[in-house]
Design a protein around this motif. Structure first.
Motif, PDB file in Angstrom:
ATOM      1  N   GLU A 324       0.806  -1.214   0.000  1.00  0.00           N
ATOM      2  CA  GLU A 324       0.000   0.000   0.000  1.00  0.00           C
ATOM      3  C   GLU A 324       0.842   1.268   0.000  1.00  0.00           C
ATOM      4  O   GLU A 324       0.397   2.331  -0.448  1.00  0.00           O
ATOM      5  N   PHE A 325       2.067   1.186   0.493  1.00  0.00           N
ATOM      6  CA  PHE A 325       2.942   2.359   0.590  1.00  0.00           C
ATOM      7  C   PHE A 325       3.059   3.088  -0.745  1.00  0.00           C
ATOM      8  O   PHE A 325       3.100   4.325  -0.786  1.00  0.00           O
ATOM      9  N   TRP A 326       3.089   2.327  -1.848  1.00  0.00           N
ATOM     10  CA  TRP A 326       3.351   2.925  -3.167  1.00  0.00           C
ATOM     11  C   TRP A 326       2.090   3.396  -3.871  1.00  0.00           C
ATOM     12  O   TRP A 326       2.152   3.814  -5.030  1.00  0.00           O
ATOM     13  N   GLN A 327       0.964   3.377  -3.176  1.00  0.00           N
ATOM     14  CA  GLN A 327      -0.273   3.866  -3.790  1.00  0.00           C
ATOM     15  C   GLN A 327      -0.491   5.357  -3.529  1.00  0.00           C
ATOM     16  O   GLN A 327      -1.404   5.954  -4.089  1.00  0.00           O
ATOM     17  N   ALA A 328       0.328   5.968  -2.665  1.00  0.00           N
ATOM     18  CA  ALA A 328       0.252   7.420  -2.449  1.00  0.00           C
ATOM     19  C   ALA A 328       0.966   8.108  -3.604  1.00  0.00           C
ATOM     20  O   ALA A 328       2.187   7.986  -3.756  1.00  0.00           O
ATOM     21  N   ALA A 329       0.207   8.808  -4.436  1.00  0.00           N
ATOM     22  CA  ALA A 329       0.737   9.316  -5.706  1.00  0.00           C
ATOM     23  C   ALA A 329       1.931  10.248  -5.521  1.00  0.00           C
ATOM     24  O   ALA A 329       2.979  10.075  -6.160  1.00  0.00           O
ATOM     25  N   ARG A 330       1.788  11.234  -4.659  1.00  0.00           N
ATOM     26  CA  ARG A 330       2.848  12.234  -4.529  1.00  0.00           C
ATOM     27  C   ARG A 330       4.136  11.609  -3.992  1.00  0.00           C
ATOM     28  O   ARG A 330       5.218  11.879  -4.496  1.00  0.00           O
ATOM     29  N   ARG A 331       4.005  10.741  -2.974  1.00  0.00           N
ATOM     30  CA  ARG A 331       5.178  10.122  -2.373  1.00  0.00           C
ATOM     31  C   ARG A 331       5.885   9.212  -3.379  1.00  0.00           C
ATOM     32  O   ARG A 331       7.108   9.232  -3.500  1.00  0.00           O
ATOM     33  N   SER A 332       5.110   8.415  -4.109  1.00  0.00           N
ATOM     34  CA  SER A 332       5.715   7.484  -5.058  1.00  0.00           C
ATOM     35  C   SER A 332       6.401   8.221  -6.202  1.00  0.00           C
ATOM     36  O   SER A 332       7.483   7.834  -6.640  1.00  0.00           O
ATOM     37  N   VAL A 333       5.778   9.305  -6.699  1.00  0.00           N
ATOM     38  CA  VAL A 333       6.393  10.083  -7.777  1.00  0.00           C
ATOM     39  C   VAL A 333       7.713  10.701  -7.314  1.00  0.00           C
ATOM     40  O   VAL A 333       8.722  10.655  -8.026  1.00  0.00           O
ATOM     41  N   ASP A 334       7.734  11.276  -6.110  1.00  0.00           N
ATOM     42  CA  ASP A 334       8.959  11.899  -5.597  1.00  0.00           C
ATOM     43  C   ASP A 334      10.079  10.871  -5.442  1.00  0.00           C
ATOM     44  O   ASP A 334      11.230  11.120  -5.832  1.00  0.00           O
ATOM     45  N   LEU A 335       9.765   9.707  -4.878  1.00  0.00           N
ATOM     46  CA  LEU A 335      10.789   8.699  -4.661  1.00  0.00           C
ATOM     47  C   LEU A 335      11.310   8.137  -5.981  1.00  0.00           C
ATOM     48  O   LEU A 335      12.523   7.963  -6.163  1.00  0.00           O
ATOM     49  N   VAL A 336      10.437   7.857  -6.918  1.00  0.00           N
ATOM     50  CA  VAL A 336      10.863   7.298  -8.204  1.00  0.00           C
ATOM     51  C   VAL A 336      11.647   8.321  -9.002  1.00  0.00           C
ATOM     52  O   VAL A 336      12.634   7.989  -9.678  1.00  0.00           O
ATOM     53  N   ARG A 337      11.231   9.595  -8.949  1.00  0.00           N
ATOM     54  CA  ARG A 337      11.993  10.630  -9.662  1.00  0.00           C
ATOM     55  C   ARG A 337      13.407  10.743  -9.081  1.00  0.00           C
ATOM     56  O   ARG A 337      14.382  10.893  -9.809  1.00  0.00           O
ATOM     57  N   THR A 338      13.530  10.655  -7.749  1.00  0.00           N
ATOM     58  CA  THR A 338      14.850  10.675  -7.130  1.00  0.00           C
ATOM     59  C   THR A 338      15.666   9.463  -7.566  1.00  0.00           C
ATOM     60  O   THR A 338      16.882   9.565  -7.834  1.00  0.00           O
ATOM     61  N   ALA A 339      15.016   8.305  -7.649  1.00  0.00           N
ATOM     62  CA  ALA A 339      15.707   7.096  -8.101  1.00  0.00           C
ATOM     63  C   ALA A 339      16.175   7.224  -9.542  1.00  0.00           C
ATOM     64  O   ALA A 339      17.280   6.788  -9.896  1.00  0.00           O
ATOM     65  N   LEU A 340      15.349   7.820 -10.397  1.00  0.00           N
ATOM     66  CA  LEU A 340      15.754   8.035 -11.794  1.00  0.00           C
ATOM     67  C   LEU A 340      16.973   8.949 -11.876  1.00  0.00           C
ATOM     68  O   LEU A 340      17.886   8.720 -12.688  1.00  0.00           O
ATOM     69  N   MET A 341      17.016   9.990 -11.038  1.00  0.00           N
ATOM     70  CA  MET A 341      18.181  10.866 -11.012  1.00  0.00           C
ATOM     71  C   MET A 341      19.421  10.098 -10.564  1.00  0.00           C
ATOM     72  O   MET A 341      20.507  10.259 -11.128  1.00  0.00           O
ATOM     73  N   ALA A 342      19.265   9.249  -9.543  1.00  0.00           N
ATOM     74  CA  ALA A 342      20.401   8.477  -9.045  1.00  0.00           C
ATOM     75  C   ALA A 342      20.936   7.531 -10.112  1.00  0.00           C
ATOM     76  O   ALA A 342      22.148   7.297 -10.207  1.00  0.00           O
ATOM     77  N   ILE A 343      20.050   6.995 -10.939  1.00  0.00           N
ATOM     78  CA  ILE A 343      20.463   6.028 -11.964  1.00  0.00           C
ATOM     79  C   ILE A 343      21.046   6.714 -13.190  1.00  0.00           C
ATOM     80  O   ILE A 343      22.102   6.316 -13.700  1.00  0.00           O
ATOM     81  N   HIS A 344      20.372   7.766 -13.673  1.00  0.00           N
ATOM     82  CA  HIS A 344      20.712   8.316 -14.982  1.00  0.00           C
ATOM     83  C   HIS A 344      21.532   9.611 -14.938  1.00  0.00           C
ATOM     84  O   HIS A 344      22.227   9.919 -15.904  1.00  0.00           O
ATOM     85  N   SER A 345      21.437  10.385 -13.859  1.00  0.00           N
ATOM     86  CA  SER A 345      22.072  11.701 -13.855  1.00  0.00           C
ATOM     87  C   SER A 345      23.375  11.769 -13.075  1.00  0.00           C
ATOM     88  O   SER A 345      24.150  12.697 -13.258  1.00  0.00           O
ATOM     89  N   PHE A 346      23.624  10.810 -12.203  1.00  0.00           N
ATOM     90  CA  PHE A 346      24.820  10.847 -11.365  1.00  0.00           C
ATOM     91  C   PHE A 346      25.616   9.564 -11.586  1.00  0.00           C
ATOM     92  O   PHE A 346      25.119   8.460 -11.311  1.00  0.00           O
ATOM     93  N   ARG A 347      26.835   9.739 -12.108  1.00  0.00           N
ATOM     94  CA  ARG A 347      27.653   8.597 -12.489  1.00  0.00           C
ATOM     95  C   ARG A 347      28.835   8.414 -11.542  1.00  0.00           C
ATOM     96  O   ARG A 347      29.496   9.384 -11.153  1.00  0.00           O
ATOM     97  N   ARG A 348      29.081   7.168 -11.221  1.00  0.00           N
ATOM     98  CA  ARG A 348      30.207   6.811 -10.358  1.00  0.00           C
ATOM     99  C   ARG A 348      31.524   7.174 -11.034  1.00  0.00           C
ATOM    100  O   ARG A 348      31.676   7.044 -12.248  1.00  0.00           O
ATOM    101  N   ASP A 349      32.490   7.647 -10.257  1.00  0.00           N
ATOM    102  CA  ASP A 349      33.827   8.067 -10.704  1.00  0.00           C
ATOM    103  C   ASP A 349      33.793   9.311 -11.574  1.00  0.00           C
ATOM    104  O   ASP A 349      34.814   9.693 -12.140  1.00  0.00           O
ATOM    105  N   GLU A 350      32.632   9.924 -11.683  1.00  0.00           N
ATOM    106  CA  GLU A 350      32.531  11.221 -12.351  1.00  0.00           C
ATOM    107  C   GLU A 350      31.907  12.240 -11.408  1.00  0.00           C
ATOM    108  O   GLU A 350      32.468  13.325 -11.198  1.00  0.00           O
ATOM    109  N   HIS A 351      30.755  11.892 -10.843  1.00  0.00           N
ATOM    110  CA  HIS A 351      30.096  12.784  -9.899  1.00  0.00           C
ATOM    111  C   HIS A 351      30.345  12.391  -8.443  1.00  0.00           C
ATOM    112  O   HIS A 351      30.167  13.216  -7.548  1.00  0.00           O
TER     113      HIS A 351
END
Length: 626
Positions: A324-351
């Motif tokens: 049920e935790f992931w059914q709260a729209a605002r919370r899930s969007v914020d967490l997933v957007r942060t995860a997308l940034m961690a995966i795609h925008s910040f690279r190891r040994d560069e950032h």
């Protein structure tokens, strides 16, 4: 300029500082436009030259005097400053005395270029001085002059090493002038900082200074009245750490005032963790299932991510297996957007680096590790979980400020750097700082050997390797600039395979920075450095190196700012020494790829291959527009 606030014995409450308001709309546009015109020397250079001539004449008259007579004149000057603080005529006498005392205590005499730079800083300008012109010694002129007038002075450097080095080197000079020197680094405990800040001239690291200011803001209370703050200052232990923001002199100003100006510095404290590692793992799993261009849009330049309507609609169904935790729209969007940034925008040994089980942020401008710095809003914990590290506890903000807002609060601000003309408009618009370009002590002998552009990374690497081999065979030291830790280590592997001895300077070796730089000028020495620009230390050449052509610099990628590229090139040919530089690039470099101009540059490279050698450089003009 509130000159009253700079008079000895007069305090604006216990904490003198300027209250600045944010610039908006037309005011900011007008200031930036004015800055484009104020960068030209004109009257400023002529005034500086006249001042320097007066100082040199006055200093020459002091050379034969006995120490007792010098001390008598120093006492007379300090008394005169009480009546006429920072009077231009008295400033000439002060500069002359500092020059003479520097010669007697340090064995160094200020050159005309350093006097001009010191004058510009005292006038509240940015002194643009070439690398190797002796900016640290030039700073002693305005710092000592203001301190003799009773004004608290902060000399602000970009790292603890420079603070310790300069404070120790110039302490004998300040002591001979009857001035005390303080130093603030990360190693100085909070309990010992108040007496250090009470010194006449305080050498400090920019980050430490700003956080101590925030501690004063929190400790004194922003809502307290001037009378209450004055009473606080009379109670031991409750007085502010700093004596106010009276006169600041910023070394490596472009790094502090421009590159890091919008980075918020946050004074925080640890709080209870709202989410556990399992939540971050689930967010990362959901983010990896989303489709780029369909479920989310990635802005590579700003390192930001935005979920599309399709992505938002897909989250509730994708999150069902996790409860049920992931059914709260605002919370899930914020967490997933942060995860997308961690995966795609910040690279190891560069950032960032992963060292000793911790994620450490790399300063994109200097290549150094930003100790005790972390990303906000869960991004730090998300990246830590992505890399398999234990997430650090979250923190809540107590106070925050940007360098831009902080340095605008100084009653008087001066600065120096090797590259400022490109950002003259911004320096004027934000800080009301004019740029004074200081002529070099000797004519430059730096030689530009061109820009070489290749179609593939392999071709570029072969070219770099061959150029290093040639310079190594000639006995010339070589400095190779890269933009990331990964790129420096990849080049290091190629050099090792070619049996070429070398040293690597990146965020993994930042604790050995001074040692590596000290040896970079030795014959046939090869040094690979990430973002060497702004490191604040000069490469000293051995005598034999000058005869074979001096230091050679190779840039393997361009930076977003030409100013940073110019800083790297400026590492060679210092103080009239011979030296040369070149750039070796390819169409796959990050700056070209992120700009979307790969096709344009690739076409230029193809055209260049069909032209005579004398015309090939014309074919890569589009790359200069990136």
């Amino acid at each position: 300029m509130h000159e009253l606030a700079l008079r000895p014995g007069i305090r604006m409450g216990p904490y003198p500082e300027r209250r600045s308001e944010p610039l908006e709309g037309f005011d900011e546009f007008a200031r930036r436009t004015a800055g484009l015109w104020l960068r030209w020397p004109g009257l400023t250079r002529r005034r500086a030259a006249r001042f320097a001539a007066s100082v040199q004449s006055a200093a020459a008259a002091l050379q034969g005097l006995e120490p007792a007579e010098l001390q008598r004149r120093l006492a007379v000057l300090r008394a005169a400053f009480q009546r006429r603080p920072l009077d231009p005529v008295l400033a000439v006498d002060a500069f002359a005395l500092v020059c003479e005392f520097a010669h007697r205590t340090l064995g160094k005499r200020h050159r005309e270029s350093q006097i001009i730079g010191g004058w510009a800083m005292l006038q509240g300008m940015v002194a643009e001085m070439e690398t190797g012109e002796g900016k640290s010694l030039a700073i002693t002129l305005p710092a000592a002059t203001a301190a003799l007038a009773g004004i608290p002075v902060h000399v602000i450097s970009v790292n603890d090493y420079l603070v310790e080095r300069d404070a120790a080197e110039f302490q004998p000079l300040y002591a001979a002038l009857g001035l005390t020197v303080g130093r603030i680094t990360d190693a100085v405990p909070q309990s010992e900082r108040r007496p250090e800040y009470s010194r006449d001239v305080v050498y400090c690291c920019n980050k430490q200074l700003v956080f101590d200011y925030l501690r004063d803001v929190v400790g004194c209370g922003a809502a307290r009245t001037p009378l209450q703050r004055t009473l606080d200052g009379a109670v031991p232990g409750r007085s502010p750490l700093l004596r106010g923001l009276c006169f600041g002199i910023v070394d490596e100003a472009d790094s502090v005032l421009i590159d890091e100006c919008r980075t918020p510095l946050v004074l925080s404290r640890q709080v209870r963790d709202a989410y556990g590692p399992a939540v971050f793992l689930q967010a990362l799993q959901l983010a990896r299932a989303l489709r780029p261009g369909i479920d989310f849009e990635l802005d590579a330049a700003d390192r930001s991510v935005a979920l599309t309507e399709a992505g938002r609609a897909a989250l509730p169904e994708a999150g069902k297996p996790f409860g049920e935790f992931w059914q709260a729209a605002r919370r899930s969007v914020d967490l997933v957007r942060t995860a997308l940034m961690a995966i795609h925008s910040f690279r190891r040994d560069e950032h960032y680096l992963v060292r000793h089980g911790k994620v450490q942020i790399i300063d994109g401008n200097t290549g150094r590790i930003l100790a005790d710095r972390s990303w906000e809003r869960g991004l730090q914990q998300m990246i830590e979980v992505k890399e398999g590290c234990d997430p650090t506890p979250p923190r809540e903000s107590l106070a925050r400020i940007t360098y831009q807002r902080f340095f605008r609060r100084y009653l008087r601000l001066g600065a120096t750097t090797g590259t400022a003309r490109e950002v003259a408009a911004e320096l004027w618009a934000v800080y009301r700082l004019r740029v004074c370009t200081v002529p070099s002590h000797r004519p430059t002998q730096r030689v530009r050997l061109g820009r070489h552009v290749h179609s593939t990374v392999a071709q570029k690497q072969r070219h770099v390797l061959e150029r290093i081999r040639q310079m190594h065979w000639l006995g010339r030291p070589v400095l190779v600039g890269t933009r990331s830790v990964a790129a420096s280590e990849q080049l290091s592997a190629l050099l090792a395979a070619a049996a070429l001895p070398h040293a690597v300077l990146n965020a993994r070796q930042d604790h050995r920075e001074a040692e590596i730089v000290a040896m970079a000028g030795q014959p046939a020495r090869i040094t690979i450095a990430t973002n060497m620009a702004g490191r604040g230390t000069d490469i000293q050449l051995e005598a034999g190196v000058l005869q074979v052509g001096g230091l050679h610099v190779i840039a393997t990628e361009l930076n977003e700012s030409r100013r940073i590229d110019r800083q790297l090139y400026g590492r060679c040919g210092r103080q009239g020494d011979p030296g040369s530089y070149e750039s070796v690039l390819c169409t796959a470099d990050a700056l070209v790829a992120e700009s979307g101009l790969q096709a344009v540059v690739a076409a230029a490279v193809r055209c260049a291959s069909r032209l005579p050698a004398a015309l090939r450089r014309l074919a890569v003009v589009p790359l200069a527009l990136v």
